[in-house]
Design a protein around this motif. Structure first.
Motif, PDB file in Angstrom:
ATOM      1  N   ALA A 232       4.384  -2.147   4.207  1.00 49.58           N
ATOM      2  CA  ALA A 232       3.224  -2.026   3.319  1.00 49.58           C
ATOM      3  C   ALA A 232       2.150  -1.123   3.930  1.00 49.58           C
ATOM      4  N   ALA A 233       2.070  -1.098   5.258  1.00 43.72           N
ATOM      5  CA  ALA A 233       1.076  -0.254   5.934  1.00 43.72           C
ATOM      6  C   ALA A 233       1.273   1.221   5.628  1.00 43.72           C
TER       7      ALA A 233
ATOM      8  N   VAL B  78      -6.169  -7.054  -1.089  1.00 47.87           N
ATOM      9  CA  VAL B  78      -5.573  -6.807   0.217  1.00 47.87           C
ATOM     10  C   VAL B  78      -5.507  -8.104   1.017  1.00 47.87           C
ATOM     11  N   VAL B  79      -4.344  -8.362   1.597  1.00 47.54           N
ATOM     12  CA  VAL B  79      -4.142  -9.562   2.404  1.00 47.54           C
ATOM     13  C   VAL B  79      -5.109  -9.553   3.585  1.00 47.54           C
ATOM     14  N   GLY B  80      -5.689 -10.717   3.865  1.00 44.55           N
ATOM     15  CA  GLY B  80      -6.622 -10.851   4.973  1.00 44.55           C
ATOM     16  C   GLY B  80      -8.071 -10.656   4.586  1.00 44.55           C
TER      17      GLY B  80
ATOM     18  N   HIS C  84       4.089  -6.650  -0.764  1.00 43.23           N
ATOM     19  CA  HIS C  84       3.545  -7.999  -0.624  1.00 43.23           C
ATOM     20  C   HIS C  84       3.940  -8.660   0.699  1.00 43.23           C
ATOM     21  N   VAL C  85       5.210  -8.594   1.053  1.00 41.89           N
ATOM     22  CA  VAL C  85       5.734  -9.458   2.121  1.00 41.89           C
ATOM     23  C   VAL C  85       6.089  -8.760   3.433  1.00 41.89           C
TER      24      VAL C  85
ATOM     25  N   GLY D  81      -1.957   0.836   2.086  1.00 47.36           N
ATOM     26  CA  GLY D  81      -2.191   0.826   3.519  1.00 47.36           C
ATOM     27  C   GLY D  81      -2.124  -0.540   4.170  1.00 47.36           C
ATOM     28  N   ALA D  82      -1.767  -1.537   3.403  1.00 47.82           N
ATOM     29  CA  ALA D  82      -1.685  -2.915   3.896  1.00 47.82           C
ATOM     30  C   ALA D  82      -0.970  -3.741   2.829  1.00 47.82           C
ATOM     31  N   PRO D  83      -0.481  -4.917   3.178  1.00 50.40           N
ATOM     32  CA  PRO D  83       0.118  -5.758   2.143  1.00 50.40           C
ATOM     33  C   PRO D  83      -0.958  -6.243   1.169  1.00 50.40           C
TER      34      PRO D  83
END
Length: 174
Positions: A52-53, A102-104, A46-47, A58-60
């Motif tokens: 996280a990548a 996924v964040v973003g 998460h943070v 593959g991403a937060p």
């Protein structure tokens, strides 16, 4: 003026109808970090964007409970609640986390009215089937939410939920 029973009947007549989709809402890293601080859930997925990548997504990704906490924000633009004095989240049922948020990336909610009925002490019970989806088309979360509303003394019948072909009212970020 509309009575509690008239409003309950109005929604019940629309049971099993899809009300459309909310506007897209982007989950930011700031949102996730703030939620982590409040809930004390600082898992790297998460943070920590760098860690996280290299993780499973593959991403937060946003916390599942963060996604759940956005349900009311995302869905209120699909319902005309001008007739209500106040609303309460009574319960969530059949919650399923189906894909990561996924964040973003953007999320939006789809709503179907399940049922409506008058309840004791002047409440209207509204049950909604909710699907939170991501921009890539994946379904992030599904749930059934029960809400209780008190009807205003000067209430009129709702003017909508949005039904398939109409455009929802825009809602600004809190």
């Amino acid at each position: 003026m509309a009575t509690l029973q008239e409003i309950a009947d109005w929604y019940q007549e629309r049971a099993d109808r899809h009300c459309g989709h909310s506007e897209w809402f982007e989950i930011t890293q700031r949102d996730v970090n703030t939620f982590a601080d409040v809930t004390r859930d600082w898992q790297e997925i998460h943070v920590d964007p760098d860690r996280a990548a290299t993780g499973p997504f593959g991403a937060p990704v946003a916390h599942g409970f963060l996604v759940l906490s956005l349900i009311t924000f995302l869905t209120d633009s699909l319902l005309d609640l001008d007739w209500s004095e106040s609303g309460l989240n009574q319960r969530l049922d059949r919650v399923r986390f189906r894909a990561p948020a996924v964040v973003g990336r953007g999320l939006r909610a789809g709503v179907t009215i399940v049922s409506s009925r008058s309840r004791p002490r002047g409440y209207l019970e509204l049950v909604l089937s909710i699907s939170i989806e991501a921009e890539d088309g994946s379904v992030v979360c599904t749930a059934e939410q029960t809400r209780l509303y008190q009807v205003r003394t000067d209430a009129s019948l709702p003017r909508f939920p949005v039904l398939e072909t109409e455009t929802p009212r825009a809602k600004t970020r809190p």
